[in-house]
Each structure stands twice: as structure tokens, then as C-alpha cells.
Design an enzyme around this catalytic site. Sequence first.
Site, mmCIF file in Angstrom:
data_model
loop_
_atom_site.group_PDB
_atom_site.id
_atom_site.type_symbol
_atom_site.label_atom_id
_atom_site.label_comp_id
_atom_site.label_asym_id
_atom_site.label_seq_id
_atom_site.Cartn_x
_atom_site.Cartn_y
_atom_site.Cartn_z
ATOM 1 N N GLN A 78 0.837 -1.206 0.000
ATOM 2 C CA GLN A 78 0.000 0.000 0.000
ATOM 3 C C GLN A 78 0.874 1.259 0.000
ATOM 4 O OE1 GLN A 78 -3.609 -0.220 0.367
ATOM 5 N NE2 GLN A 78 -3.444 1.903 -0.240
ATOM 6 N N PHE A 79 1.365 1.649 -1.180
ATOM 7 C CA PHE A 79 2.245 2.816 -1.254
ATOM 8 C C PHE A 79 1.544 4.099 -0.844
ATOM 9 C CE2 PHE A 79 0.252 3.189 -5.373
ATOM 10 C CZ PHE A 79 0.225 4.562 -5.624
ATOM 11 N N THR A 80 0.216 4.125 -0.910
ATOM 12 C CA THR A 80 -0.511 5.355 -0.584
ATOM 13 C C THR A 80 -0.447 5.704 0.900
ATOM 14 O OG1 THR A 80 -2.624 4.179 -0.410
ATOM 15 C CG2 THR A 80 -2.071 5.129 -2.556
#
Length: 145
Positions: A78-80
Site C-alpha cells: 500500500q504505497f498510498t
Amino acid sequence: MKVLLQRCKNATVTVDGKVTGSINHGYLLLVGITATDSEKEINYLADKISGLRLFEDSDGKMNHSIIEASGSILSVSQFTLYADTRKGRRPSFVEAARPEIAKPLWELFNQKLTDKGFVVETGIFGAMMDVTFTNDGPVTIMLES
């Protein structure tokens, strides 16, 4: 490294209509990695997650770890989690690691959890995923290295 941990009764990740990971009881982990993360951060968070006491005992107190609760893990990259929204209306993700750095670190993180005896299911790195789960409690905790 950041991990958003959610204790869940069940969790499933689907990519293009196909289930790629599913658990019945345990933790949904949303995992964010930066370019400066290393095996040190991975070891720290794998140890922290395996030892946290977030499951109730017979008195209703959070006294049992996921190991004692016989839980499983669904891990989703989950890069966000590294969104910077301080300026403008579109988030910046410059703190998130590039895929060629993040993917092997995420895979190592999952392997460390597997080595600790957990059943670890995953999404697909970089894919558009549908994640569904039933939050238990709700218990949601942000962990950072």
C-alpha cells in the site's frame, strides 16, 4: 516503513475478479515502504506484529497475541500510506519506495512473517485490488519503524 494493522474476522483480496488471498481470522496488514527501508525495519515490524497483544482473553482484555489466537495474515502492499497532502489537492507519493525497491522488501516482510509460523496470504504487488474485510472491534493500529 508503515503498516496499518486491522484486526479482522475475515479478509479477502481480489484482482481481476480472482481471489488472490483470503483469511478467516487475524490481521489485514496494509504495508507501505520507503526507499530508505531495509531488513532492519522489516525485522522490527515483523517482530512487533507477531508479539502485539490485540486479541481478548476470557476477561475481555487484549491479552493474547495473534500467535495465541491462531490467526492468519493478509498482507497488501500500500504505497498510498506515504501520501503527502500538505500542498495542493493531489497527493504526492515521493516518500514511497519505487516498485523495484518496494516489491522485494514487501516479499521479504511476508517471508519473515511466514518464517514465524503464520499463514500469510497476499494481494498482488502493483495491481489494482479489491480488498474486503470485517474489522473486528474495530481494532486499527498504525505501526511505524
